[in-house]
Scaffold this motif. Structure first.
Motif, PDB file in Angstrom:
ATOM      1  N   ILE A 115       9.895  -0.240  15.198  1.00 16.61           N
ATOM      2  CA  ILE A 115      11.037   0.346  15.576  1.00 16.61           C
ATOM      3  C   ILE A 115      11.395  -0.390  17.132  1.00 16.61           C
ATOM      4  O   ILE A 115      12.497  -0.632  17.316  1.00 16.61           O
ATOM      5  N   ARG A 116      10.469  -0.722  17.820  1.00 17.09           N
ATOM      6  CA  ARG A 116      10.698  -1.647  19.014  1.00 17.09           C
ATOM      7  C   ARG A 116      11.341  -2.954  18.636  1.00 17.09           C
ATOM      8  O   ARG A 116      12.459  -3.445  19.288  1.00 17.09           O
ATOM      9  N   ARG A 117      10.907  -3.571  17.582  1.00 12.46           N
ATOM     10  CA  ARG A 117      11.379  -4.650  17.087  1.00 12.46           C
ATOM     11  C   ARG A 117      12.968  -4.357  16.504  1.00 12.46           C
ATOM     12  O   ARG A 117      13.804  -5.236  16.899  1.00 12.46           O
ATOM     13  N   PHE A 118      13.049  -3.278  15.938  1.00 10.64           N
ATOM     14  CA  PHE A 118      14.620  -3.050  15.434  1.00 10.64           C
ATOM     15  C   PHE A 118      15.412  -2.848  16.717  1.00 10.64           C
ATOM     16  O   PHE A 118      16.618  -3.505  16.727  1.00 10.64           O
ATOM     17  N   LEU A 119      14.970  -2.279  17.726  1.00  9.69           N
ATOM     18  CA  LEU A 119      15.712  -1.956  19.119  1.00  9.69           C
ATOM     19  C   LEU A 119      16.059  -3.454  19.694  1.00  9.69           C
ATOM     20  O   LEU A 119      17.128  -3.429  20.305  1.00  9.69           O
ATOM     21  N   THR A 120      15.468  -4.262  19.699  1.00 15.73           N
ATOM     22  CA  THR A 120      15.292  -5.514  20.268  1.00 15.73           C
ATOM     23  C   THR A 120      16.068  -6.666  19.650  1.00 15.73           C
ATOM     24  O   THR A 120      16.716  -7.432  20.355  1.00 15.73           O
ATOM     25  N   LEU A 121      15.802  -6.654  18.126  1.00 16.49           N
ATOM     26  CA  LEU A 121      16.490  -7.984  17.623  1.00 16.49           C
ATOM     27  C   LEU A 121      18.020  -7.507  17.572  1.00 16.49           C
ATOM     28  O   LEU A 121      18.381  -6.226  17.481  1.00 16.49           O
ATOM     29  N   ARG A 122      18.721  -8.243  17.742  1.00 12.58           N
ATOM     30  CA  ARG A 122      20.244  -8.361  17.563  1.00 12.58           C
ATOM     31  C   ARG A 122      20.704  -7.986  16.192  1.00 12.58           C
ATOM     32  O   ARG A 122      22.021  -7.433  16.071  1.00 12.58           O
ATOM     33  N   ASP A 123      20.083  -8.660  15.111  1.00  6.66           N
ATOM     34  CA  ASP A 123      20.866  -8.566  13.694  1.00  6.66           C
ATOM     35  C   ASP A 123      19.787  -9.094  12.735  1.00  6.66           C
ATOM     36  O   ASP A 123      18.691  -9.499  13.359  1.00  6.66           O
ATOM     37  N   ARG A 124      20.186  -8.737  11.642  1.00  7.84           N
ATOM     38  CA  ARG A 124      19.423  -9.322  10.362  1.00  7.84           C
ATOM     39  C   ARG A 124      17.951  -8.924  10.503  1.00  7.84           C
ATOM     40  O   ARG A 124      17.054  -9.680  10.169  1.00  7.84           O
ATOM     41  N   VAL A 125      17.604  -7.657  10.641  1.00  9.19           N
ATOM     42  CA  VAL A 125      16.301  -7.035  10.257  1.00  9.19           C
ATOM     43  C   VAL A 125      16.244  -5.829   9.573  1.00  9.19           C
ATOM     44  O   VAL A 125      17.402  -4.903   9.770  1.00  9.19           O
ATOM     45  N   GLN A 126      15.670  -5.522   8.634  1.00  8.81           N
ATOM     46  CA  GLN A 126      15.151  -4.504   7.782  1.00  8.81           C
ATOM     47  C   GLN A 126      13.706  -3.977   8.138  1.00  8.81           C
ATOM     48  O   GLN A 126      12.808  -4.716   8.090  1.00  8.81           O
ATOM     49  N   VAL A 127      13.825  -2.692   8.705  1.00 10.56           N
ATOM     50  CA  VAL A 127      12.142  -2.131   8.673  1.00 10.56           C
ATOM     51  C   VAL A 127      12.066  -1.136   7.725  1.00 10.56           C
ATOM     52  O   VAL A 127      13.053  -0.539   7.354  1.00 10.56           O
ATOM     53  N   VAL A 128      10.780  -1.230   7.303  1.00 10.99           N
ATOM     54  CA  VAL A 128      10.372  -0.307   6.000  1.00 10.99           C
ATOM     55  C   VAL A 128       9.355   0.483   6.498  1.00 10.99           C
ATOM     56  O   VAL A 128       8.023  -0.248   6.971  1.00 10.99           O
ATOM     57  N   ILE A 129       9.501   1.866   6.768  1.00  4.11           N
ATOM     58  CA  ILE A 129       8.024   2.653   7.293  1.00  4.11           C
ATOM     59  C   ILE A 129       7.612   3.532   6.069  1.00  4.11           C
ATOM     60  O   ILE A 129       8.416   4.372   5.885  1.00  4.11           O
ATOM     61  N   GLY A 130       6.599   3.404   5.944  1.00  7.51           N
ATOM     62  CA  GLY A 130       6.134   4.550   4.805  1.00  7.51           C
ATOM     63  C   GLY A 130       4.815   5.129   5.290  1.00  7.51           C
ATOM     64  O   GLY A 130       4.561   5.056   6.564  1.00  7.51           O
ATOM     65  N   PRO A 131       3.930   5.909   4.640  1.00  9.15           N
ATOM     66  CA  PRO A 131       2.989   6.882   4.685  1.00  9.15           C
ATOM     67  C   PRO A 131       1.651   6.176   4.346  1.00  9.15           C
ATOM     68  O   PRO A 131       0.697   6.963   4.009  1.00  9.15           O
ATOM     69  N   TRP A 132       1.593   4.886   4.739  1.00 12.67           N
ATOM     70  CA  TRP A 132       0.602   3.904   3.971  1.00 12.67           C
ATOM     71  C   TRP A 132      -0.677   4.021   4.874  1.00 12.67           C
ATOM     72  O   TRP A 132      -0.377   4.038   6.305  1.00 12.67           O
ATOM     73  N   GLY A 133      -1.581   3.531   4.746  1.00 17.99           N
ATOM     74  CA  GLY A 133      -2.840   2.652   5.646  1.00 17.99           C
ATOM     75  C   GLY A 133      -2.398   1.431   5.829  1.00 17.99           C
ATOM     76  O   GLY A 133      -1.277   1.003   5.253  1.00 17.99           O
ATOM     77  N   HIS A 134      -3.187   0.851   6.480  1.00 13.41           N
ATOM     78  CA  HIS A 134      -2.992  -0.808   6.946  1.00 13.41           C
ATOM     79  C   HIS A 134      -2.804  -1.566   5.492  1.00 13.41           C
ATOM     80  O   HIS A 134      -3.770  -1.537   4.830  1.00 13.41           O
ATOM     81  N   GLY A 135      -1.632  -2.343   5.395  1.00 14.32           N
ATOM     82  CA  GLY A 135      -1.606  -3.189   4.180  1.00 14.32           C
ATOM     83  C   GLY A 135      -0.827  -2.619   3.191  1.00 14.32           C
ATOM     84  O   GLY A 135      -0.499  -3.068   2.375  1.00 14.32           O
ATOM     85  N   GLY A 136      -0.920  -1.031   3.117  1.00 14.00           N
ATOM     86  CA  GLY A 136      -0.152  -0.396   2.341  1.00 14.00           C
ATOM     87  C   GLY A 136      -0.576  -0.134   0.805  1.00 14.00           C
ATOM     88  O   GLY A 136       0.070   0.236  -0.051  1.00 14.00           O
ATOM     89  N   ARG A 137      -2.067  -0.041   0.838  1.00 16.39           N
ATOM     90  CA  ARG A 137      -2.765   0.005  -0.454  1.00 16.39           C
ATOM     91  C   ARG A 137      -3.066   1.670  -0.754  1.00 16.39           C
ATOM     92  O   ARG A 137      -3.388   1.987  -1.792  1.00 16.39           O
ATOM     93  N   SER A 138      -3.213   2.291   0.609  1.00 19.51           N
ATOM     94  CA  SER A 138      -3.383   3.759   0.347  1.00 19.51           C
ATOM     95  C   SER A 138      -2.252   4.600   0.896  1.00 19.51           C
ATOM     96  O   SER A 138      -1.560   4.026   1.654  1.00 19.51           O
ATOM     97  N   THR A 139      -2.177   5.883   0.840  1.00 16.08           N
ATOM     98  CA  THR A 139      -1.070   6.582   1.251  1.00 16.08           C
ATOM     99  C   THR A 139      -1.579   7.958   1.556  1.00 16.08           C
ATOM    100  O   THR A 139      -2.746   8.507   1.202  1.00 16.08           O
ATOM    101  N   LEU A 140      -0.758   8.701   2.534  1.00 19.62           N
ATOM    102  CA  LEU A 140      -1.116   9.679   3.080  1.00 19.62           C
ATOM    103  C   LEU A 140       0.113  10.540   3.544  1.00 19.62           C
ATOM    104  O   LEU A 140       0.829  10.317   4.306  1.00 19.62           O
ATOM    105  N   ASP A 141       0.344  11.778   2.550  1.00 24.15           N
ATOM    106  CA  ASP A 141       1.295  12.712   3.012  1.00 24.15           C
ATOM    107  C   ASP A 141       0.404  14.240   2.951  1.00 24.15           C
ATOM    108  O   ASP A 141       0.123  14.529   1.646  1.00 24.15           O
ATOM    109  N   PRO A 142      -0.017  14.668   3.996  1.00 21.41           N
ATOM    110  CA  PRO A 142      -1.019  15.948   3.976  1.00 21.41           C
ATOM    111  C   PRO A 142      -0.394  17.043   3.484  1.00 21.41           C
ATOM    112  O   PRO A 142      -0.947  17.922   2.883  1.00 21.41           O
ATOM    113  N   LEU A 143       1.030  16.909   3.301  1.00 19.92           N
ATOM    114  CA  LEU A 143       1.637  18.101   2.508  1.00 19.92           C
ATOM    115  C   LEU A 143       2.051  17.892   1.084  1.00 19.92           C
ATOM    116  O   LEU A 143       2.493  18.847   0.673  1.00 19.92           O
TER     117      LEU A 143
END
Length: 612
Positions: free
Chosen positions: A303-331
């Motif tokens: 999110i800091r990157r998103f706020l700092t870059l002027r253009d051409r940025v897509q941020v994808v934020i999910g509920p994963w462990g490091h690297g995206g191979r495991s997930t956590l949604d406690p609900l």
């Protein structure tokens, strides 16, 4: 592929990941292989100072004379290993028509030189001659993309900083945007677990030592040229040998601008890409960055990157462990259905392909994020979300969290240095990529200072950065302040959501203009801004927690639990002594947690009066 088609595929695949099992999602991947694997070639490429950098080059099978774009991935965890399959991302890209290069950065693996700390200037400058070498090869079509995960994500960032004309797009996944605050010193607290464990691990790797889970020594890093019998690797290891572990340097750091003796005058600011974003902005390069609500502080960095870059940025934020191979949604129990890993790979491939084709010039800025509890992907082009309503929940008597201020009072807390958060936390996944899991925190919370709301009368979405503000006294001149945002289920189970941190000496709030001020109080962590606590003096301590997006169900309670230690993660602050806090509340003090609430249709959050 047009940007419109990319967006369509993004949401189509995420819908598949939510409503179908993993096998179906894998089969409907929008990026099937197009090539058989061709030959693997090991080479040493000379850096500007002559240091030999080891690269493994995997080609797609194709007629002689065919040219390809290149995906460049640089790591410090060995580019490939003797007797094991090739790096999966390397084969993934080669099967889709890229020359896939996986290299050992300077001073690691089979490369020569020395690795004294993360991304030394010599290491990052090496990316220019490497890219020069690539575009000079007969198989190169002159276009390069930088990616992949963790340390390699950080090197992709620094490739962009080089502003090389052949580099067209980067996709850093789970990067340490700011290694001081994101990993080693969140809120200024020394992450002794990460520093010690990771530091010794990579030092052993640089000596070609790695053991499996059973303690057996593995064969080691892949030789660049097997015909020469390993002598070049032995020579490279001798250059690695005298370098101290990065952990030795980290133990000399308190402030962001400290310069450990073994780091040759370098500070953590110097090797964090956060401090060099102006050069990345000048590169005007499309960037897709991946992060997780539950992986160290990668979501905050994204999110800091998103706020700092002027253009051409897509941020994808999910509920994963490091690297995206495991997930956590406690609900939600069906965690395995939240965007399978092959879908993530396809998303990276499509973005890189578009970036190489020059189709991302008008992409703008966006964040695609997953709301836990609701099991929904959403998108925004601004952060914080424009509809955010900031709700103050005040510390009240009898451990209550209330909307309306109550009479002044003081809660006393003696810091418990034996309390910890476990061995499968957001910090552990950053070390090993394993799943994140927090046990029921009801027993742990009995040892913390806690404030709990009444049950919510309806579902409540919290998306953004919660902020804690406390008026307090302490008996010591320094201390760790850790705030856990939690839920209390109707059955009494306590569910971890997120956490935030601040070391007492770093409590001064910066008034320097910054786009990041939108996410909460800013602290410089510089030596000049140190502000020790004065024992017995009433002070304000305020800091943002790591961001989250979650739909809290009706009948659950919100809890803020405060600690002065986490024995599983952080060094003891202060090293000696036993801090006792006096946390003041009420109209004179206004100690509180501010929650970023996203309004829903119905009004009123509580089943009882606003004051509880």
């Amino acid at each position: 592929m047009s940007s419109r088609l990319y967006s369509h595929c993004f949401y189509l695949d995420m819908a598949d990941s939510l409503h179908h099992d993993n096998e179906v999602s894998h089969c409907t991947s929008p990026a099937p292989p197009t090539h058989a694997l061709g030959p693997l070639q090991g080479v040493y490429v000379p850096a500007t100072d002559g240091t030999k950098i080891a690269l493994d080059i995997l080609f797609p099978e194709a007629p002689s004379g065919t040219t390809f774009p290149t995906v460049l991935m640089m790591t410090r965890y060995w580019r490939n290993k003797i007797g094991e399959d090739l790096y999966p991302w390397q084969t993934y890209f080669a099967e889709r028509g890229f020359v896939a290069i996986h290299g050992d950065v300077r001073g690691t693996g089979a490369s020569f030189g020395q690795w004294p700390y993360h991304r030394s200037r010599l290491e990052t400058l090496d990316f220019t001659p490497i890219m020069d070498w690539i575009v000079a090869q007969s198989w190169s079509d002159g276009r390069i993309a930088g990616t992949v995960t963790s340390y390699s994500a950080n090197t992709a960032d620094w490739m962009a900083e080089r502003k090389h004309p052949a580099l067209k797009v980067i996709v850093p996944r789970y990067a340490d945007y700011d290694p001081y605050t994101d990993v080693y010193f969140p809120g200024g607290l020394p992450n002794a677990f990460m520093g010690r464990t990771w530091g010794m691990r990579v030092k052993n790797l640089d000596l070609n030592l790695k053991r499996n889970a059973q303690g057996q020594l593995l064969p080691g890093v892949r030789l660049v040229d097997e015909s020469e019998g390993g002598q070049m690797l032995r020579d490279a290891l001798e250059e690695h040998r005298p370098v101290p572990s990065v952990w030795e340097g980290l133990q000399e750091v308190t402030y962001r601008d400290d310069r450990p003796s073994s780091w040759h005058g370098t500070s953590m600011t110097d090797f964090g890409i956060a401090a060099h974003m102006e050069r990345v902005n000048e590169a005007e390069m499309p960037c897709q960055t991946w992060a997780s609500w539950m992986d160290t502080c990668t979501a905050n960095g994204a999110i800091r990157r998103f706020l700092t870059l002027r253009d051409r940025v897509q941020v994808v934020i999910g509920p994963w462990g490091h690297g995206g191979r495991s997930t956590l949604d406690p609900l939600c129990p069906e965690n395995d259905k939240i965007m399978p890993y092959l879908t993530q790979q396809a998303m990276v491939y499509m973005f890189i392909q578009q970036g190489l084709d020059g189709e991302m010039r008008d992409m703008g800025k966006r964040i695609d994020y997953f709301t836990r509890g609701e099991q929904r992907w959403k998108t925004t082009r601004t952060w914080p979300l424009p509809e955010t309503k900031y709700e103050e929940w005040h510390f009240g008597p009898d451990s209550r969290l209330v909307r309306d201020l109550t009479a002044d009072g003081v809660d006393t807390y003696a810091v418990d240095f034996g309390v910890g958060s476990g061995k499968t936390t957001r910090w552990h996944t950053g070390q090993d990529g394993g799943p994140v899991f927090y046990h029921d925190r009801a027993e742990v919370d009995k040892r913390l200072l806690r404030y709990t709301s009444p049950p919510l009368s309806q579902d409540v979405e919290i998306t953004g950065h919660p902020v804690v503000t406390m008026s307090l006294t302490s008996t010591e001149t320094d201390g760790a302040f850790i705030a856990y945002l939690e839920l209390v289920a109707p059955d009494g189970k306590v569910i971890y959501l997120t956490e935030g941190h601040l070391r007492g000496i770093h409590r001064r709030v910066s008034n320097e203009p910054s786009p990041e001020a939108a996410i909460g109080p800013q602290h410089s962590f510089l030596r000049k801004d140190a502000m020790p606590l004065v024992p017995g003096e009433l002070v304000e301590v305020t800091f943002a927690l790591n961001p989250l997006s979650i739909l809290v169900p009706a009948a659950y309670c919100i809890r803020l639990a405060l600690a002065g230690a986490d024995v599983d993660i952080f060094a003891r602050i202060p090293a000696v002594g036993g801090p006792v806090w006096g946390v003041h509340r009420g109209p004179s003090a206004r100690s509180r947690v501010t929650l970023p609430v996203i309004p829903r249709q119905r009004k009123g959050l509580l089943q009882q009066s606003r004051s509880g």
